[in-house]
Design an enzyme around this catalytic site. Structure first.
Site, PDB file in Angstrom:
ATOM      1  N   GLY A  85      -7.464   3.529   2.709  1.00  0.00           N
ATOM      2  CA  GLY A  85      -7.891   2.583   1.516  1.00  0.00           C
ATOM      3  C   GLY A  85      -8.998   2.834   0.667  1.00  0.00           C
ATOM      4  N   ASP A 138      -0.173   5.196   0.599  1.00  0.00           N
ATOM      5  CA  ASP A 138      -0.429   6.226   1.700  1.00  0.00           C
ATOM      6  C   ASP A 138      -0.270   5.583   2.860  1.00  0.00           C
ATOM      7  OD1 ASP A 138      -0.895   8.028  -0.270  1.00  0.00           O
ATOM      8  OD2 ASP A 138      -3.101   7.392  -0.559  1.00  0.00           O
ATOM      9  N   ASP A 170      -2.026  -0.576   5.752  1.00  0.00           N
ATOM     10  CA  ASP A 170      -2.342   0.334   7.075  1.00  0.00           C
ATOM     11  C   ASP A 170      -3.680   0.314   7.467  1.00  0.00           C
ATOM     12  OD1 ASP A 170      -2.701   2.144   4.913  1.00  0.00           O
ATOM     13  OD2 ASP A 170      -2.208   3.656   6.426  1.00  0.00           O
ATOM     14  N   ARG A 206     -11.667   8.444  -3.173  1.00  0.00           N
ATOM     15  CA  ARG A 206     -12.088   9.915  -2.595  1.00  0.00           C
ATOM     16  C   ARG A 206     -13.588  10.339  -2.317  1.00  0.00           C
ATOM     17  NH1 ARG A 206      -9.456  13.445  -7.325  1.00  0.00           N
ATOM     18  NH2 ARG A 206      -7.662  11.888  -6.894  1.00  0.00           N
ATOM     19  N   ASP A 213       0.944  -1.148  -0.022  1.00  0.00           N
ATOM     20  CA  ASP A 213       0.046  -0.280  -0.155  1.00  0.00           C
ATOM     21  C   ASP A 213       1.047   1.249  -0.040  1.00  0.00           C
ATOM     22  OD1 ASP A 213      -2.460   1.478   0.585  1.00  0.00           O
ATOM     23  OD2 ASP A 213      -1.366   1.814   2.479  1.00  0.00           O
TER      24      ASP A 213
HETATM   25  P1  B16 Z   1      -6.738   9.883  -4.135  1.00  0.00           P
HETATM   26  P2  B16 Z   1      -3.696   3.967  -0.264  1.00  0.00           P
HETATM   27  C1  B16 Z   1      -5.769   5.571  -0.295  1.00  0.00           C
HETATM   28  O1  B16 Z   1      -4.458   5.320  -0.628  1.00  0.00           O
HETATM   29  C2  B16 Z   1      -5.908   6.486   0.953  1.00  0.00           C
HETATM   30  O2  B16 Z   1      -5.567   5.604   1.959  1.00  0.00           O
HETATM   31  C3  B16 Z   1      -7.312   7.019   1.042  1.00  0.00           C
HETATM   32  O3  B16 Z   1      -7.542   7.611   2.206  1.00  0.00           O
HETATM   33  C4  B16 Z   1      -7.638   7.602  -0.216  1.00  0.00           C
HETATM   34  O4  B16 Z   1      -8.963   8.431  -0.178  1.00  0.00           O
HETATM   35  C5  B16 Z   1      -7.278   7.011  -1.576  1.00  0.00           C
HETATM   36  O5  B16 Z   1      -6.058   6.443  -1.581  1.00  0.00           O
HETATM   37  C6  B16 Z   1      -7.716   7.794  -2.811  1.00  0.00           C
HETATM   38  O6  B16 Z   1      -6.845   8.712  -2.978  1.00  0.00           O
HETATM   39  O7  B16 Z   1      -7.908  10.938  -3.621  1.00  0.00           O
HETATM   40  O8  B16 Z   1      -5.512  10.443  -3.903  1.00  0.00           O
HETATM   41  O9  B16 Z   1      -7.238   9.171  -5.180  1.00  0.00           O
HETATM   42  O10 B16 Z   1      -3.798   3.871   1.056  1.00  0.00           O
HETATM   43  O11 B16 Z   1      -4.652   2.881  -0.851  1.00  0.00           O
HETATM   44  O12 B16 Z   1      -2.329   4.015  -0.815  1.00  0.00           O
HETATM   45 MG    MG Z   2      -2.763   3.422   2.980  1.00  0.00          MG
END
Ligand code: B16
Ligand code: MG
Length: 212
Positions: free
Chosen positions: A46, A11, A170, A49, A9
């Site tokens: 995860g 973020d 995470d 948006r 992962d």
């Molecule tokens: P974005 P990961 C996820 O990333 C985030 O944990 C989550 O909080 C976010 O809403 C999602 O990506 C979409 O992100 O707005 O940048 O497209 O943890 O899967 O790496």
């Molecule tokens: Mg994450």
């Protein structure tokens, strides 16, 4: 079944952009006058948006049109990208870099499996855009975690069967997604105690004790 591929992962695992997501949603929620705190934020890990926005708006007594919601999500993303622009190679720890390098030397194929549409921007900023064998991100999927689609995409890219892959996550949604994909999963940080995880990490480098 021995593990051949490791799917990370992004973020909250490779770098701390989870904090930037929180700060950006907080800015939007405050502007809308909607209550938002770190506990609600845990549910956003995860998930996509727009799904994150829906969770935040559970605390609002106003109804918004799809167009308004799409504008709000865009606004949050602008706040978020302002943080991303300031990221550098210093935003990935030596522990993470050293561990990734050793895992590669041990012969594992390495992928990113992130729900984020900003994943490639982040990887460029932190100097890892050319490091991973495969980058599966939010631009490639219809369903975000806990759906297994992102991890299945990553395993296809690696050309390794799902059963021979392990995920490092995470988020609870990510741990569930990995299990639904028939993969092993190591939970770290917010997911360190996740009941769906096969391994519970207190530090990233503990991966070296699991994947030898
Ligand atoms: P974005 P990961 C996820 O990333 C985030 O944990 C989550 O909080 C976010 O809403 C999602 O990506 C979409 O992100 O707005 O940048 O497209 O943890 O899967 O790496
Ligand atoms: Mg994450």
């Amino acid at each position: 079944m021995s593990i051949k591929g490791l799917i990370f992962d992004l973020d909250g695992v490779i770098c701390s952009t989870d904090l930037y997501h929180y700060l950006s949603w907080k800015k939007l929620a405050d502007k809308l006058g909607v209550y938002f705190d770190t506990e609600i934020n845990e549910r956003l890990r995860g998930v996509s948006r727009l799904e994150s926005l829906e969770i935040i708006l559970e605390k609002s007594n106003k109804l918004y049109t799809e167009e308004e919601k799409s504008k709000m999500a865009e606004e949050k993303n602008k706040y978020y990208q302002t943080f991303l622009k300031k990221m550098t190679t210093n935003d990935v720890s030596k522990e993470v870099l050293d561990t990734l390098q050793i895992l590669r030397e041990r012969g594992y194929k390495l992928a990113i499996g992130s729900s984020s549409k900003n994943a490639k921007i982040i990887l460029k900023q932190i100097g890892l855009i050319d490091f991973f064998d495969v980058i599966a991100d939010g631009t490639m999927i219809k369903y975000s975690k806990p759906h297994p689609e992102i991890f299945i995409e990553a395993s296809k890219g690696l050309n390794i069967q799902p059963k021979e892959c392990a995920v490092i996550e995470d988020s609870e949604s990510g741990c569930i997604a990995a299990k639904s994909a028939s993969m092993k999963v190591a939970g770290i940080s917010s997911a360190a105690k996740c009941i769906f995880a096969d391994y519970h990490l207190s530090e990233f480098k503990e991966l070296l004790d699991i994947f030898k």
